[in-house]
Motif scaffolding. Structure first.
Motif: not given
Length: 283
Positions: A170-179, A253-265
């Motif tokens: 799970a890649v979760v943004h800080e916003a989701a944890l703060r809400i 393919g698009r969703h895999r690439r998007l996930f890996h970009r967010l994982e890297a961030a």
């Protein structure tokens, strides 16, 4: 086999994959139907998932379509013949069919990835968090219906906590944890559960902090579910307009690439746990 009035997403996916193989072979539906001693109406029903198909027919079609991918054929045969009556069936008629389709998809998954920017991912939610979330979105729900939604969500956790848990990231943004979907106490309990589950060998939680650069994220929550072979992966997009199950190769393919970009961030798992610990103390 009798015609189905409302095929599940898994049944529809099997039909769609058989259609893809036929189209790749250059055969028209009526030509493929003739090879089975059927007609174009029956072939249309098979390819739409409204009619079942036997193992022998799947293998005959694959042979006529010149498909020599043994792993894919085996996976399609399993889709045609494996018909478990899963725990989610008790909610049929009580919940939207997309909920049941997602449960079935997870049951057959080999792994799952989640991306969330607004809420804690469903598989990590506490019962209190899920109830508060559903109550806010659907305030008119009677108590009994709300309870069906909550207990179904809790049941889905079997895919990461059951006897045969799948790898889950799970890649979760800080916003989701703060809400705070309910109150401070519930928020702390939710963060504690995320930390507890993140200690499981099969569960990885990565946080995207506000300060992270280049992490715009998807327009809605994103789920990516691994199939027995890569051709049978599924991307799930869930937004206020409904749930969509995506299976086109370009979309996957698009969703895999998007996930890996967010994982890297995101922060690595150890730093993510430290981040959540600090955030919990701030609440």
């Amino acid at each position: 086999m009798p015609r189905r009035l409302q095929p599940t997403a898994r049944q529809a996916r099997l039909g769609a994959e058989l259609r893809k193989l036929r189209e790749a072979s250059g055969l028209k539906a009526r030509e493929a139907a003739a090879l089975l001693g059927a007609d174009s109406v029956q072939m249309s029903q098979i390819e739409s998932g409204t009619a079942g198909v036997s193992e022998s027919r799947v293998r005959r079609l694959a042979a006529h379509y010149a498909c020599d991918d043994a792993e894919l054929i085996g996976a399609l045969v399993a889709m045609a013949t494996d018909r478990p009556r899963g725990w989610w069936e008790e909610y049929r008629g009580l919940l939207p069919t997309s909920f049941l389709d997602l449960s079935e998809l997870e049951h057959h998954a080999t792994y799952r990835w989640d991306v969330e920017f607004v809420h804690v991912p469903g598989l990590l939610q506490t019962e209190e968090y899920a109830r508060a979330l559903f109550s806010f979105v659907n305030p008119e729900f009677p108590a009994e219906e709300l309870e069906h939604w909550v207990q179904h969500r809790m049941g889905r956790r079997a895919v990461i906590e059951g006897p045969e848990p799948i790898p889950y990231t799970a890649v979760v943004h800080e916003a989701a944890l703060r809400i705070k979907v309910r109150d401070r106490t519930a928020a702390r309990a939710q963060l504690a559960q995320v930390l507890e589950l993140s200690e499981h060998d099969n569960v990885t939680v990565r946080v995207v902090p506000f300060e992270s650069e280049g992490s715009a994220g998807p327009a809605a929550a994103m789920v990516y579910v691994g199939g027995p072979v890569v051709q049978l992966d599924t991307a799930v997009r869930d937004d206020p307009s409904g749930t969509a199950f995506l299976d086109a190769e370009a979309q996957l393919g698009r969703h895999r690439r998007l996930f890996h970009r967010l994982e890297a961030a995101s922060l690595v798992p150890e730093r993510s746990r430290d981040f959540i610990h600090r955030l919990s103390k701030e609440l």
